[in-house]
Design an enzyme around this catalytic site. Sequence first.
Site, PDB file in Angstrom:
ATOM      1  N   GLU A  84       0.814  -1.218   0.000  1.00  0.00           N
ATOM      2  CA  GLU A  84       0.000   0.000   0.000  1.00  0.00           C
ATOM      3  C   GLU A  84       0.848   1.269   0.000  1.00  0.00           C
ATOM      4  OE1 GLU A  84      -3.061   0.327  -0.418  1.00  0.00           O
ATOM      5  OE2 GLU A  84      -4.004  -1.591   0.061  1.00  0.00           O
ATOM      6  N   GLU A 115       7.134 -21.920   7.984  1.00  0.00           N
ATOM      7  CA  GLU A 115       7.468 -21.044   9.111  1.00  0.00           C
ATOM      8  C   GLU A 115       8.405 -21.703  10.113  1.00  0.00           C
ATOM      9  OE1 GLU A 115       4.272 -21.328  12.589  1.00  0.00           O
ATOM     10  OE2 GLU A 115       3.369 -20.578  10.743  1.00  0.00           O
TER      11      GLU A 115
END
Length: 305
Positions: A84, A115
């Site tokens: 963004e 992960e």
Amino acid sequence: MNSLGHLTTEGRNPASEEIDRMSALQIAQLINAEDATVAAAVATQLEAIANAMEVIADRLRRGGRLVYLGAGTSGRLGVLDASECPPTFNSPPGQVIGLIAGGAQALTSSIEGAEDHPEFAVEDLKAISFSSADVLVGIATSGRTPYVLGGLAYARQLGAFTIGIACNREASLIAYVDLAITPIVGPEVISGSTRMKAGTATKMVLNMLSTGAMVLLGKTYGNLMVDLQATNSKLVERSRRIVCTLTGCSPAEAEQTLARCNGEVKTAIVVLRCALAPEDARRRLHQVGGHLRKALEPSRCERMA
């Protein structure tokens, strides 16, 4: 690594122990009531968040980068915040980067086990030539994700500034960072579903970090988005409206000036307020580090203050 049992985010929330017996309205009311506590949890971390903003702005000002690192929901939120920044603040490509365990595919699907490998984070950071000039924000609501801890350890080894975001007290992550941000949101409505309150807290913190740093860099004038990148019709209209607001010109004049300035809102405002050619306006902005307010300070910029 300690078990999950001691983590606040993995605990059972007394308010939702019989959620499966509730009506849809009761479920909505319960989730809303729990969400209402998140802002207060984030408020306990404002000093740390402010310190982080200043460090990030300083590193970006010197040519460094802001890099988010996370797995699962945490990683997705980091990638979202990074993506963004260019349209909102016209930040250069690659200035704010989001890395997620498992890579791009992990944005839309679960990459099992990604992960759990700290070495994967090191590989991902090496792939973007991460250096001591950058800031690494490790995001792990549990505070113990191996991928994030591995990346933070590598970043500290290089001498980069490290920031950690977790939603549990005494998170393992704290020992790996220069600055920890730990909003404690308590047990989730659905035990362990950290995409809920913990995810909301994380998004709030990331919004504050990137927005605050960009404001410190002069990317706004007051609360107006003067460094936006007009990539769609809505943003083109917003650009025109901002130029009109800050110069008092007509929409037609704003549109014409923006066209002369390659759509650069700050440049167009300086052109109109200071009666300069676009190249002179750009030079003036460059001299003050891109801060529009500073560029408009001299008394010769007489058009509408």
